[in-house]
Design a protein around this motif. Sequence first.
Motif, PDB file in Angstrom:
ATOM      1  N   GLU A  62     -10.275  10.092   5.816  1.00  0.00           N
ATOM      2  CA  GLU A  62     -10.915   8.840   6.239  1.00  0.00           C
ATOM      3  C   GLU A  62     -10.151   7.623   5.706  1.00  0.00           C
ATOM      4  O   GLU A  62      -9.850   6.693   6.455  1.00  0.00           O
ATOM      5  CB  GLU A  62     -12.359   8.812   5.745  1.00  0.00           C
ATOM      6  N   ASN A  63      -9.824   7.631   4.405  1.00  0.00           N
ATOM      7  CA  ASN A  63      -9.084   6.516   3.811  1.00  0.00           C
ATOM      8  C   ASN A  63      -7.676   6.422   4.387  1.00  0.00           C
ATOM      9  O   ASN A  63      -7.169   5.330   4.613  1.00  0.00           O
ATOM     10  CB  ASN A  63      -9.019   6.648   2.295  1.00  0.00           C
ATOM     11  N   ARG A  64      -7.049   7.576   4.606  1.00  0.00           N
ATOM     12  CA  ARG A  64      -5.701   7.576   5.175  1.00  0.00           C
ATOM     13  C   ARG A  64      -5.704   6.916   6.559  1.00  0.00           C
ATOM     14  O   ARG A  64      -4.856   6.086   6.864  1.00  0.00           O
ATOM     15  CB  ARG A  64      -5.165   9.004   5.269  1.00  0.00           C
ATOM     16  N   GLN A  65      -6.696   7.260   7.375  1.00  0.00           N
ATOM     17  CA  GLN A  65      -6.785   6.679   8.719  1.00  0.00           C
ATOM     18  C   GLN A  65      -7.028   5.172   8.656  1.00  0.00           C
ATOM     19  O   GLN A  65      -6.398   4.403   9.376  1.00  0.00           O
ATOM     20  CB  GLN A  65      -7.892   7.362   9.525  1.00  0.00           C
ATOM     21  N   LYS A  66      -7.926   4.732   7.765  1.00  0.00           N
ATOM     22  CA  LYS A  66      -8.182   3.292   7.591  1.00  0.00           C
ATOM     23  C   LYS A  66      -6.910   2.574   7.165  1.00  0.00           C
ATOM     24  O   LYS A  66      -6.584   1.500   7.672  1.00  0.00           O
ATOM     25  CB  LYS A  66      -9.267   3.053   6.535  1.00  0.00           C
ATOM     26  N   PHE A  67      -6.197   3.189   6.226  1.00  0.00           N
ATOM     27  CA  PHE A  67      -4.968   2.597   5.712  1.00  0.00           C
ATOM     28  C   PHE A  67      -3.928   2.454   6.818  1.00  0.00           C
ATOM     29  O   PHE A  67      -3.319   1.399   6.991  1.00  0.00           O
ATOM     30  CB  PHE A  67      -4.437   3.457   4.567  1.00  0.00           C
ATOM     31  N   ILE A  68      -3.728   3.501   7.577  1.00  0.00           N
ATOM     32  CA  ILE A  68      -2.744   3.473   8.666  1.00  0.00           C
ATOM     33  C   ILE A  68      -3.129   2.440   9.717  1.00  0.00           C
ATOM     34  O   ILE A  68      -2.279   1.699  10.219  1.00  0.00           O
ATOM     35  CB  ILE A  68      -2.577   4.882   9.273  1.00  0.00           C
ATOM     36  N   GLU A  69      -4.412   2.355  10.027  1.00  0.00           N
ATOM     37  CA  GLU A  69      -4.877   1.362  11.009  1.00  0.00           C
ATOM     38  C   GLU A  69      -4.611  -0.053  10.510  1.00  0.00           C
ATOM     39  O   GLU A  69      -4.198  -0.919  11.278  1.00  0.00           O
ATOM     40  CB  GLU A  69      -6.369   1.553  11.311  1.00  0.00           C
ATOM     41  N   GLU A  70      -4.856  -0.303   9.231  1.00  0.00           N
ATOM     42  CA  GLU A  70      -4.611  -1.639   8.688  1.00  0.00           C
ATOM     43  C   GLU A  70      -3.125  -1.954   8.641  1.00  0.00           C
ATOM     44  O   GLU A  70      -2.729  -3.105   8.753  1.00  0.00           O
ATOM     45  CB  GLU A  70      -5.257  -1.788   7.317  1.00  0.00           C
ATOM     46  N   CYS A  71      -2.308  -0.932   8.483  1.00  0.00           N
ATOM     47  CA  CYS A  71      -0.856  -1.149   8.464  1.00  0.00           C
ATOM     48  C   CYS A  71      -0.323  -1.538   9.846  1.00  0.00           C
ATOM     49  O   CYS A  71       0.760  -2.092   9.950  1.00  0.00           O
ATOM     50  CB  CYS A  71      -0.126   0.098   7.970  1.00  0.00           C
ATOM     51  N   LYS A  72      -1.080  -1.254  10.872  1.00  0.00           N
ATOM     52  CA  LYS A  72      -0.650  -1.621  12.225  1.00  0.00           C
ATOM     53  C   LYS A  72      -0.721  -3.124  12.449  1.00  0.00           C
ATOM     54  O   LYS A  72      -0.178  -3.632  13.407  1.00  0.00           O
ATOM     55  CB  LYS A  72      -1.493  -0.890  13.271  1.00  0.00           C
ATOM     56  N   LYS A  73      -1.389  -3.829  11.544  1.00  0.00           N
ATOM     57  CA  LYS A  73      -1.482  -5.290  11.630  1.00  0.00           C
ATOM     58  C   LYS A  73      -0.983  -5.910  10.329  1.00  0.00           C
ATOM     59  O   LYS A  73      -1.724  -6.566   9.622  1.00  0.00           O
ATOM     60  CB  LYS A  73      -2.895  -5.734  11.952  1.00  0.00           C
ATOM     61  N   PRO A  74       0.291  -5.690   9.985  1.00  0.00           N
ATOM     62  CA  PRO A  74       0.813  -6.107   8.671  1.00  0.00           C
ATOM     63  C   PRO A  74       0.840  -7.607   8.431  1.00  0.00           C
ATOM     64  O   PRO A  74       0.875  -8.031   7.290  1.00  0.00           O
ATOM     65  CB  PRO A  74       2.225  -5.526   8.648  1.00  0.00           C
ATOM     66  N   ALA A  75       0.830  -8.406   9.467  1.00  0.00           N
ATOM     67  CA  ALA A  75       0.882  -9.856   9.258  1.00  0.00           C
ATOM     68  C   ALA A  75      -0.358 -10.362   8.519  1.00  0.00           C
ATOM     69  O   ALA A  75      -0.348 -11.438   7.954  1.00  0.00           O
ATOM     70  CB  ALA A  75       1.021 -10.564  10.593  1.00  0.00           C
ATOM     71  N   GLU A  76      -1.411  -9.560   8.478  1.00  0.00           N
ATOM     72  CA  GLU A  76      -2.649  -9.977   7.834  1.00  0.00           C
ATOM     73  C   GLU A  76      -2.660  -9.689   6.333  1.00  0.00           C
ATOM     74  O   GLU A  76      -3.590 -10.029   5.646  1.00  0.00           O
ATOM     75  CB  GLU A  76      -3.833  -9.268   8.482  1.00  0.00           C
ATOM     76  N   HIS A  77      -1.629  -9.037   5.822  1.00  0.00           N
ATOM     77  CA  HIS A  77      -1.631  -8.611   4.431  1.00  0.00           C
ATOM     78  C   HIS A  77      -0.577  -9.342   3.625  1.00  0.00           C
ATOM     79  O   HIS A  77       0.330  -9.945   4.173  1.00  0.00           O
ATOM     80  CB  HIS A  77      -1.392  -7.106   4.344  1.00  0.00           C
ATOM     81  N   GLU A  78      -0.704  -9.221   2.318  1.00  0.00           N
ATOM     82  CA  GLU A  78       0.283  -9.805   1.424  1.00  0.00           C
ATOM     83  C   GLU A  78       1.618  -9.090   1.595  1.00  0.00           C
ATOM     84  O   GLU A  78       1.681  -7.970   2.082  1.00  0.00           O
ATOM     85  CB  GLU A  78      -0.188  -9.667  -0.025  1.00  0.00           C
TER      86      GLU A  78
END
Length: 91
Positions: A62-78
Amino acid sequence: MKIKIVSIVAATLLLTGGVSFAQTDSIMDDKTVMGPFFTDETMATLRTDEEVQAELAKMSPENRQKFIEECKKPAEHEQMYNELCKKISPQ
């Protein structure tokens, strides 16, 4: 006068409630999840590619999938998370 006070209270609740709805529960904000990808608690230096892949494999599905999904939008992260996302899924 009561209607005015009730209106002000209602508006205040709507405004403060709207702020809480706007916040996200980003896995990137969870230091217990993200910490193992870094060499120390300051989370300033990423681990090696092999170590990052090993930590990714240890995550719950579950965490791995959330992490990968968030990585698909890297401009939103530090920036440090952008570098981590590149190690997870090189482009």
